[in-house]
Design a protein around this motif. Structure first.
Motif, short mmCIF file in Angstrom:
data_model
loop_
_atom_site.label_atom_id
_atom_site.label_comp_id
_atom_site.label_asym_id
_atom_site.label_seq_id
_atom_site.Cartn_x
_atom_site.Cartn_y
_atom_site.Cartn_z
N SER A 175 0.83 -1.20 0.00
CA SER A 175 0.00 0.00 0.00
C SER A 175 0.86 1.25 0.00
CB SER A 175 -0.93 0.00 1.22
OG SER A 175 -1.69 1.19 1.27
N LEU A 176 1.86 1.28 0.88
CA LEU A 176 2.75 2.45 0.93
C LEU A 176 3.49 2.64 -0.40
CD1 LEU A 176 4.22 2.18 4.53
CD2 LEU A 176 2.82 4.05 3.60
N ALA A 177 3.99 1.56 -0.97
CA ALA A 177 4.71 1.66 -2.24
C ALA A 177 3.81 2.21 -3.34
CB ALA A 177 5.29 0.31 -2.64
N VAL A 178 2.59 1.72 -3.39
CA VAL A 178 1.64 2.18 -4.42
C VAL A 178 1.29 3.64 -4.20
CG1 VAL A 178 -0.74 1.92 -5.25
CG2 VAL A 178 0.68 -0.11 -4.93
N LEU A 179 0.94 3.99 -2.97
CA LEU A 179 0.55 5.38 -2.68
C LEU A 179 1.70 6.36 -2.92
CD1 LEU A 179 -1.58 4.79 0.54
CD2 LEU A 179 -2.44 5.38 -1.74
N GLN A 180 2.92 5.95 -2.62
CA GLN A 180 4.07 6.82 -2.83
C GLN A 180 4.45 6.94 -4.31
OE1 GLN A 180 6.73 4.71 -0.19
NE2 GLN A 180 6.45 6.21 1.44
N SER A 181 3.95 6.05 -5.14
CA SER A 181 4.32 6.05 -6.55
C SER A 181 3.67 7.17 -7.36
CB SER A 181 3.98 4.70 -7.19
OG SER A 181 2.58 4.57 -7.39
N ALA A 182 2.66 7.82 -6.82
CA ALA A 182 1.96 8.87 -7.55
C ALA A 182 1.62 10.03 -6.63
CB ALA A 182 0.70 8.30 -8.20
N PRO A 183 2.62 10.81 -6.21
CA PRO A 183 2.36 11.89 -5.26
C PRO A 183 1.37 12.94 -5.76
CG PRO A 183 4.66 11.92 -6.02
CD PRO A 183 4.02 10.70 -6.59
N ALA A 184 1.25 13.11 -7.05
CA ALA A 184 0.30 14.09 -7.57
C ALA A 184 -1.15 13.62 -7.40
CB ALA A 184 0.59 14.37 -9.04
N GLU A 185 -1.36 12.31 -7.33
CA GLU A 185 -2.71 11.75 -7.23
C GLU A 185 -3.12 11.44 -5.80
OE1 GLU A 185 -5.07 7.68 -8.52
OE2 GLU A 185 -3.43 8.33 -9.81
N VAL A 186 -2.15 11.27 -4.93
CA VAL A 186 -2.41 10.78 -3.58
C VAL A 186 -2.17 11.89 -2.55
CG1 VAL A 186 -1.73 9.07 -1.85
CG2 VAL A 186 -1.78 8.44 -4.27
N GLU A 187 -3.21 12.18 -1.77
CA GLU A 187 -3.09 13.19 -0.74
C GLU A 187 -2.19 12.68 0.39
OE1 GLU A 187 -7.29 13.09 -2.44
OE2 GLU A 187 -5.86 11.65 -1.69
N PRO A 188 -1.43 13.58 1.02
CA PRO A 188 -0.52 13.18 2.11
C PRO A 188 -1.21 12.45 3.26
CG PRO A 188 0.00 15.40 1.40
CD PRO A 188 -1.27 15.00 0.69
N TRP A 189 -2.46 12.79 3.57
CA TRP A 189 -3.13 12.14 4.69
C TRP A 189 -3.36 10.66 4.44
CZ3 TRP A 189 -7.78 9.87 3.75
CH2 TRP A 189 -8.57 10.37 2.71
N ARG A 190 -3.44 10.25 3.17
CA ARG A 190 -3.60 8.81 2.89
C ARG A 190 -2.34 8.05 3.29
NH1 ARG A 190 -8.24 8.04 -0.30
NH2 ARG A 190 -8.93 9.94 -1.30
N LEU A 191 -1.19 8.63 2.97
CA LEU A 191 0.07 8.02 3.38
C LEU A 191 0.20 8.00 4.90
CD1 LEU A 191 2.41 9.57 0.71
CD2 LEU A 191 2.16 7.13 1.16
N GLU A 192 -0.16 9.10 5.52
CA GLU A 192 -0.08 9.20 6.98
C GLU A 192 -0.97 8.14 7.64
OE1 GLU A 192 -0.98 12.42 10.53
OE2 GLU A 192 -0.85 13.12 8.46
N THR A 193 -2.17 7.96 7.14
CA THR A 193 -3.09 6.97 7.69
C THR A 193 -2.51 5.56 7.56
OG1 THR A 193 -5.00 8.36 7.22
CG2 THR A 193 -5.42 6.00 7.51
N THR A 194 -1.94 5.27 6.39
CA THR A 194 -1.36 3.94 6.17
C THR A 194 -0.17 3.72 7.08
OG1 THR A 194 -2.18 3.95 3.91
CG2 THR A 194 -0.43 2.38 4.41
N ARG A 195 0.67 4.73 7.23
CA ARG A 195 1.83 4.60 8.13
C ARG A 195 1.38 4.38 9.57
NH1 ARG A 195 4.53 8.72 4.79
NH2 ARG A 195 6.09 7.60 3.59
N LYS A 196 0.36 5.08 10.00
CA LYS A 196 -0.13 4.91 11.37
C LYS A 196 -0.68 3.50 11.58
CE LYS A 196 -1.09 9.71 12.50
NZ LYS A 196 -2.11 10.72 12.77
N SER A 197 -1.41 2.99 10.60
CA SER A 197 -1.94 1.62 10.70
C SER A 197 -0.80 0.61 10.74
CB SER A 197 -2.86 1.32 9.52
OG SER A 197 -3.98 2.15 9.53
N TYR A 198 0.20 0.83 9.91
CA TYR A 198 1.36 -0.06 9.87
C TYR A 198 2.12 0.01 11.21
CZ TYR A 198 5.54 -2.30 7.75
OH TYR A 198 6.59 -3.12 7.43
#
Length: 186
Positions: A117-140
């Protein structure tokens, strides 16, 4: 156009119910949305609808069912190669699958899916809002804490705090066809 409006209404009502302690009532609405979106050329919406059902089963504490729907959604999105929301949707699905696996104590599978999930979300920073990454990191990080890997969890949490954070919208849900309502992984 009418089928898209009906599908959007079903998704919006379903997600409203899911977030307002009426998840049991949400499931049939979201399932009906899939009967519409399965026929769309843009299959990303079908994957989104399946994942919304998975999320709702999580809200009900039905993690085996949630993981089944996430796997169905993942199978759909894997075959989508063009269109909007593909990267974001795949990242959200992987996150939700990992979250269900955590609750099923399938920790190795959960960790593998958080990493994907992190790899996919980080692959397109223009499409993915930072809070999505933050949420995934917190869950991880939560998974790492649960498995006694506190140092790694703290590093993951610090990485999350180090990024610019944009608060998630009040009603996190997948994007409706032709709409713009955001969804946060949960």
């Amino acid at each position: 156009a009418d089928s898209k409006r009906i599908r959007n209404a079903l998704v919006n009502f379903g997600m409203f119910y899911a977030y307002n302690e009426r998840a049991r009532e949400a499931v049939p609405l979201l399932k009906r949305a899939t009967t519409i979106s399965v026929g769309y050329d843009e299959q990303v919406y079908y994957a989104i609808d399946l994942d919304n059902i998975a999320f709702t089963h999580q809200r009900l504490g039905e993690y085996a069912e949630a993981s089944e729907y996430s796997l169905k959604a993942l199978a759909v999105i894997e075959h989508v190669t063009t269109g909007k929301y593909i990267v974001r949707t795949k990242g959200v699905i992987l996150h939700n699958l990992a979250t269900a696996y955590v609750e099923l104590t399938r920790y190795a599978e959960a960790e593998a899916n958080f990493k994907k999930s992190l790899a996919v979300l980080q692959s397109a920073p223009a499409e993915v809002e930072p809070w999505r990454l933050e949420t995934t990191r917190k869950s991880y990080a939560d998974l790492l804490h649960r498995t006694g890997r506190s140092k790694e969890a703290e590093e993951m949490a610090a990485q999350s705090k180090g990024e610019a954070s944009i608060r998630a919208p009040a009603l996190p849900q997948q994007l409706p066809a032709g709409g713009a309502a955001p969804r946060r992984p949960s």
